[in-house]
Design a protein around this motif. Structure first.
Motif, short mmCIF file in Angstrom:
data_model
loop_
_atom_site.label_atom_id
_atom_site.label_comp_id
_atom_site.label_asym_id
_atom_site.label_seq_id
_atom_site.Cartn_x
_atom_site.Cartn_y
_atom_site.Cartn_z
N ARG A 101 -6.01 10.69 -8.06
CA ARG A 101 -6.48 9.40 -7.51
C ARG A 101 -5.58 8.31 -7.52
O ARG A 101 -5.65 7.86 -6.21
CB ARG A 101 -7.17 9.45 -8.64
N THR A 102 -4.29 8.54 -7.93
CA THR A 102 -2.92 7.84 -7.37
C THR A 102 -2.80 7.72 -5.98
O THR A 102 -2.61 6.62 -6.12
CB THR A 102 -2.21 7.86 -9.23
N ASP A 103 -2.07 9.07 -6.04
CA ASP A 103 -1.62 9.76 -5.45
C ASP A 103 -3.04 8.82 -3.64
O ASP A 103 -2.22 8.26 -2.71
CB ASP A 103 -1.83 10.74 -4.42
N TYR A 104 -4.19 9.13 -3.93
CA TYR A 104 -5.63 8.88 -2.58
C TYR A 104 -5.21 7.01 -2.57
O TYR A 104 -5.31 6.26 -1.46
CB TYR A 104 -6.31 9.00 -3.80
N GLU A 105 -4.88 6.24 -4.02
CA GLU A 105 -4.33 4.59 -4.31
C GLU A 105 -3.20 4.29 -3.54
O GLU A 105 -2.86 3.12 -2.36
CB GLU A 105 -4.54 4.20 -5.56
N ASN A 106 -2.23 5.29 -4.02
CA ASN A 106 -0.83 4.70 -2.55
C ASN A 106 -1.61 5.66 -1.60
O ASN A 106 -0.33 4.80 -0.56
CB ASN A 106 -0.36 5.79 -3.11
N LEU A 107 -1.74 6.08 -1.33
CA LEU A 107 -2.30 6.16 0.83
C LEU A 107 -2.78 5.13 1.06
O LEU A 107 -2.80 4.65 1.94
CB LEU A 107 -2.93 7.47 0.78
N ILE A 108 -3.80 3.76 0.56
CA ILE A 108 -5.00 3.28 0.93
C ILE A 108 -3.44 2.48 1.07
O ILE A 108 -3.88 1.18 1.71
CB ILE A 108 -5.86 3.03 0.01
N SER A 109 -3.13 1.99 -0.47
CA SER A 109 -2.14 0.50 0.07
C SER A 109 -1.06 1.03 1.08
O SER A 109 -0.72 -0.04 1.37
CB SER A 109 -1.40 -0.02 -1.06
N THR A 110 -0.48 2.32 0.97
CA THR A 110 0.30 2.77 2.26
C THR A 110 0.05 2.30 4.10
O THR A 110 0.15 1.43 4.92
CB THR A 110 0.58 3.46 2.30
N VAL A 111 -1.65 2.73 4.34
CA VAL A 111 -2.55 2.09 4.89
C VAL A 111 -2.36 0.58 5.00
O VAL A 111 -2.60 0.29 6.26
CB VAL A 111 -3.84 2.63 4.95
N GLU A 112 -3.52 -0.18 3.80
CA GLU A 112 -3.13 -1.51 4.16
C GLU A 112 -1.75 -2.28 4.85
O GLU A 112 -1.54 -3.05 5.60
CB GLU A 112 -3.17 -2.39 2.84
N THR A 113 -0.52 -1.68 4.04
CA THR A 113 0.38 -2.52 4.86
C THR A 113 0.83 -2.26 6.52
O THR A 113 1.05 -2.62 6.61
CB THR A 113 1.93 -1.78 3.73
N LEU A 114 0.83 -0.64 6.69
CA LEU A 114 0.59 -0.52 7.80
C LEU A 114 -0.17 -0.93 8.86
O LEU A 114 0.44 -1.37 9.76
CB LEU A 114 0.67 0.63 8.24
N LEU A 115 -1.32 -1.70 8.16
CA LEU A 115 -1.78 -2.22 9.21
C LEU A 115 -1.35 -3.57 8.88
O LEU A 115 -1.19 -4.15 10.40
CB LEU A 115 -3.19 -2.52 8.68
N LEU A 116 -1.04 -4.11 8.52
CA LEU A 116 -0.58 -5.45 8.28
C LEU A 116 1.02 -5.87 9.13
O LEU A 116 1.19 -6.53 9.87
CB LEU A 116 0.04 -5.56 6.82
N ALA A 117 1.32 -4.88 9.71
CA ALA A 117 3.28 -4.65 9.95
C ALA A 117 2.81 -4.79 11.12
O ALA A 117 3.10 -5.56 12.71
CB ALA A 117 3.94 -3.53 9.75
N GLU A 118 1.46 -3.48 12.24
CA GLU A 118 1.14 -3.66 12.42
C GLU A 118 0.50 -5.70 13.17
O GLU A 118 0.75 -5.74 14.36
CB GLU A 118 -0.59 -2.76 12.80
N ARG A 119 0.03 -5.90 12.64
CA ARG A 119 -0.67 -7.32 13.19
C ARG A 119 0.38 -8.07 13.16
O ARG A 119 0.51 -9.14 14.91
CB ARG A 119 -1.14 -7.85 12.24
N THR A 120 1.06 -8.10 12.47
CA THR A 120 3.29 -9.03 12.14
C THR A 120 3.37 -8.73 13.71
O THR A 120 4.16 -9.48 14.82
CB THR A 120 3.60 -8.78 11.33
N LEU A 121 3.89 -7.19 13.53
CA LEU A 121 4.35 -6.83 15.12
C LEU A 121 3.99 -7.16 16.31
O LEU A 121 4.14 -7.65 17.45
CB LEU A 121 4.77 -5.11 14.91
N HIS A 122 2.21 -7.13 16.40
CA HIS A 122 1.09 -7.72 17.87
C HIS A 122 1.16 -9.54 17.87
O HIS A 122 1.56 -9.79 18.40
CB HIS A 122 -0.04 -7.29 17.32
N ALA A 123 1.99 -10.00 17.06
CA ALA A 123 2.55 -11.32 17.44
C ALA A 123 3.56 -11.80 17.47
O ALA A 123 4.20 -12.86 18.03
CB ALA A 123 1.91 -12.34 15.57
#
Length: 165
Positions: A101-123
């Motif tokens: 489950r820790t690996d799963y939570e780490n993947l979810i956290s990475t997805v959130e970080t990438l989405l934040l990066a996507e919004r930042t790069l879009h801006a």
């Protein structure tokens, strides 16, 4: 007074002087010895005090180094215990899928970080990189969903019941 009386009194005075000189020299020698001994003891005490102060400073430095080594050792032990717990979790939850489950939570956290990066790069008007970040986030989200479904599908053992998603 007669000249022979002068000579006689001078001889008597010389005899008394010669008799008293060893006594006076002994007193002067004893005083010089005692004074030299006091000076020597004072210098020895000063040297010992300096040596003790230096040794105390060395002991303080050694204590600081020992404390730093103990902290480093405790950190190493904590890291090893954390690794052991993680490996035990993987062993206990291993049923064909080597993730927890820790690996799963780490993947979810990475997805959130990438989405934040996507919004930042879009801006920042960097569309190719924003698109790339969004695609990577989507792929990692798909992987996380597959892992989540695998974790839910595997029967939870009594030791790892809290590990299933």
């Amino acid at each position: 007074m007669q000249p022979h009386q002068y000579a006689l009194s001078a001889g008597i005075a010389l005899l008394f002087l010669l008799a008293a000189l060893p006594y006076l020299f002994g007193i002067a020698r004893r005083r010089a010895f005692d004074q030299g001994k006091e000076i020597g003891l004072a210098e020895r005490d000063a040297a010992h005090f300096t040596r003790v102060r230096d040794l105390c400073a060395d002991l303080d430095e050694i204590a600081i180094q020992r404390e730093a080594e103990q902290r480093k050792h405790l950190i190493t032990i904590a890291n090893l215990k954390r690794n052991i717990v993680e490996l035990e979790e993987r062993i206990m939850s291993y049923t064909g899928l080597a993730v927890t489950r820790t690996d799963y939570e780490n993947l979810i956290s990475t997805v959130e970080t990438l989405l934040l990066a996507e919004r930042t790069l879009h801006a920042l008007k960097s569309q190719p990189y924003a698109k790339r970040a969004a695609e990577q986030a989507q792929e990692l989200d798909n992987l996380a969903k597959r892992i989540h479904s695998q974790l839910r599908a595997t029967p939870a053992s009594t030791a790892a019941a809290g590990e299933a998603a």
